[in-house]
Design an enzyme around this catalytic site. Structure first.
Site, PDB file in Angstrom:
ATOM      1  CE1 TYR A 146      -3.966   2.168   0.547  1.00 54.69           C
ATOM      2  CE2 TYR A 146      -2.636   3.221   2.243  1.00 54.69           C
ATOM      3  CZ  TYR A 146      -3.758   3.209   1.434  1.00 54.69           C
ATOM      4  OH  TYR A 146      -4.661   4.248   1.500  1.00 54.69           O
ATOM      5  CE  LYS A 150      -3.597   5.026  -1.803  1.00 57.58           C
ATOM      6  NZ  LYS A 150      -4.659   5.495  -2.700  1.00 57.58           N
TER       7      LYS A 150
HETATM    8  P1  NDP Z   1     -13.374   2.381   0.783  1.00 51.49           P
HETATM    9  O1  NDP Z   1     -12.907   0.984   0.821  1.00 51.49           O
HETATM   10  O2  NDP Z   1     -14.315   2.861   1.811  1.00 51.49           O
HETATM   11  O3  NDP Z   1     -13.951   2.722  -0.674  1.00 51.49           O
HETATM   12  C1  NDP Z   1     -13.149   2.465  -1.784  1.00 51.49           C
HETATM   13  C2  NDP Z   1     -13.981   2.498  -3.030  1.00 51.49           C
HETATM   14  O4  NDP Z   1     -13.122   2.133  -4.129  1.00 51.49           O
HETATM   15  C3  NDP Z   1     -15.107   1.483  -2.979  1.00 51.49           C
HETATM   16  O5  NDP Z   1     -16.242   1.976  -3.628  1.00 51.49           O
HETATM   17  C4  NDP Z   1     -14.484   0.309  -3.723  1.00 51.49           C
HETATM   18  O6  NDP Z   1     -15.415  -0.564  -4.308  1.00 51.49           O
HETATM   19  C5  NDP Z   1     -13.675   1.017  -4.793  1.00 51.49           C
HETATM   20  N1  NDP Z   1     -12.700   0.087  -5.315  1.00 51.49           N
HETATM   21  C6  NDP Z   1     -11.743  -0.574  -4.619  1.00 51.49           C
HETATM   22  N2  NDP Z   1     -11.119  -1.447  -5.417  1.00 51.49           N
HETATM   23  C7  NDP Z   1     -11.696  -1.339  -6.631  1.00 51.49           C
HETATM   24  C8  NDP Z   1     -11.497  -1.985  -7.874  1.00 51.49           C
HETATM   25  N3  NDP Z   1     -10.587  -2.953  -8.041  1.00 51.49           N
HETATM   26  N4  NDP Z   1     -12.256  -1.618  -8.920  1.00 51.49           N
HETATM   27  C9  NDP Z   1     -13.207  -0.673  -8.788  1.00 51.49           C
HETATM   28  N5  NDP Z   1     -13.457  -0.035  -7.651  1.00 51.49           N
HETATM   29  C10 NDP Z   1     -12.705  -0.365  -6.570  1.00 51.49           C
HETATM   30  O7  NDP Z   1     -12.053   3.259   0.827  1.00 51.49           O
HETATM   31  P2  NDP Z   1     -11.831   4.780   1.262  1.00 51.49           P
HETATM   32  O8  NDP Z   1     -12.969   5.619   0.893  1.00 51.49           O
HETATM   33  O9  NDP Z   1     -11.340   4.755   2.646  1.00 51.49           O
HETATM   34  O10 NDP Z   1     -10.588   5.102   0.335  1.00 51.49           O
HETATM   35  C11 NDP Z   1     -10.690   5.930  -0.808  1.00 51.49           C
HETATM   36  C12 NDP Z   1      -9.289   6.345  -1.195  1.00 51.49           C
HETATM   37  O11 NDP Z   1      -8.711   7.060  -0.112  1.00 51.49           O
HETATM   38  C13 NDP Z   1      -8.362   5.157  -1.458  1.00 51.49           C
HETATM   39  O12 NDP Z   1      -7.536   5.457  -2.554  1.00 51.49           O
HETATM   40  C14 NDP Z   1      -7.567   5.044  -0.184  1.00 51.49           C
HETATM   41  O13 NDP Z   1      -6.316   4.455  -0.412  1.00 51.49           O
HETATM   42  C15 NDP Z   1      -7.458   6.486   0.219  1.00 51.49           C
HETATM   43  N6  NDP Z   1      -7.191   6.709   1.632  1.00 51.49           N
HETATM   44  C16 NDP Z   1      -8.042   6.225   2.601  1.00 51.49           C
HETATM   45  C17 NDP Z   1      -7.767   6.445   3.933  1.00 51.49           C
HETATM   46  C18 NDP Z   1      -8.644   5.920   5.019  1.00 51.49           C
HETATM   47  O14 NDP Z   1      -8.203   5.916   6.184  1.00 51.49           O
HETATM   48  N7  NDP Z   1      -9.868   5.525   4.759  1.00 51.49           N
HETATM   49  C19 NDP Z   1      -6.578   7.215   4.355  1.00 51.49           C
HETATM   50  C20 NDP Z   1      -5.770   7.676   3.255  1.00 51.49           C
HETATM   51  C21 NDP Z   1      -6.081   7.431   1.957  1.00 51.49           C
HETATM   52  P3  NDP Z   1     -15.656  -2.041  -3.649  1.00 51.49           P
HETATM   53  O15 NDP Z   1     -16.044  -1.803  -2.227  1.00 51.49           O
HETATM   54  O16 NDP Z   1     -16.729  -2.575  -4.488  1.00 51.49           O
HETATM   55  O17 NDP Z   1     -14.347  -2.739  -3.782  1.00 51.49           O
END
Ligand code: NDP
Length: 241
Positions: A146, A150
């Protein structure tokens, strides 16, 4: 209604930060193109906001390019979809590494290529926000793939900002701390680990998805007209500690 008449492609719009961003954009007048993997999430989003939905697994490069080509033209792009897996460094498999890299780094590149080719061909400006993480700056245990994905996304953002800036397309990354979403539940459910993280955040709390969404909208908007190539922490001061 700052985004009235503007269209925005948001990946990962099904849950968490992406969903909050899609909803805030719609609230401010944007037409959202929501991209994610789980159709049920898009169905429920469609019941909350007026949006166009595209289901795709962003780990699949060819399918990602096809989905992105179908989604454009749009005025702005938010690469928010991301995924994680928790493994001690010695146990990280090449399969896990490749999968995380494909979703977190390669997919943003592919989607941005399709978005930017269209903007450049038509000679119109634009803005891209890549959702990175404070994990790009810190060597969090058990987050090898991860953190690497990033860090690479930040580097990619700088190159994109350089090359696309000449076409008046601004590209910035944001780097949130722990944000209260389904992903955070997966990564930070150990109370001791969460408490250690929290103790380093001067504001004394984790981020809400809406905190992050507000910064994304700012970076898309003309109000940030001179910001380009940033990796901007959205972290309550975590990075100064
Ligand atoms: P969530 O897991 O809550 O949501 C992620 C979204 O991305 C979901 O809708 C998921 O769909 C989609 N997604 C993941 N993998 C795929 C895939 N292979 N194809 C299509 N869609 C996909 O994550 P967050 O909202 O927490 O994270 C959003 C972004 O923020 C990410 O890039 C994460 O790395 C970043 N981030 C998050 C932090 C946190 O603490 N939450 C902190 C720092 C950065 P599905 O559920 O169907 O897989």
């Amino acid at each position: 209604m700052e985004f009235q008449g503007k269209s925005v492609l948001v990946t990962g719009a099904g849950k968490g930060i992406g969903r909050a961003t899609a909803k805030l954009l719609a609230e401010r007048g944007a037409q959202v193109v929501a991209v994610t993997r789980t159709k049920e999430d898009l169905d429920s989003l469609e019941s909350e906001i007026d949006c166009r939905s595209i289901v795709v697994d962003l780990a699949d490069a060819a399918a990602t390019r096809k989905a992105a080509a179908a989604a454009v033209p749009v005025d702005y792009l938010v690469n928010c979809a991301g995924t994680t897996a928790l493994d001690p460094f010695l146990d990280v498999t090449t399969e896990t590494f490749d999968w995380i890299y494909a979703v977190n780094t390669r997919a943003p590149m592919i989607v941005a290529q399709e978005y930017a080719r269209d903007r450049v061909n038509r000679g119109v400006p634009g803005a891209i926000v890549n959702v990175s993480s404070v994990s790009s700056f810190i060597g969090f245990a058990d987050h090898a793939a991860y953190c690497a994905s990033k860090g690479a996304l930040d580097a990619l953002t700088r190159v994109m900002a350089n090359e696309l800036g000449r076409h008046q397309i601004r590209v910035n990354a944001i780097n949130p701390t722990v944000t209260l979403t389904p992903m955070a539940t997966k990564a930070w459910s150990d109370p001791e680990k969460a408490a250690r993280m929290l103790s380093r955040i001067p504001l004394g709390r984790f981020a809400d998805p809406e905190d992050v969404a507000e910064v994304i909208l700012y970076l898309l908007s003309d109000r940030s007209a001179m910001l380009n190539g940033l990796a901007l922490p959205v972290d309550g001061g975590f990075m100064i500690n």
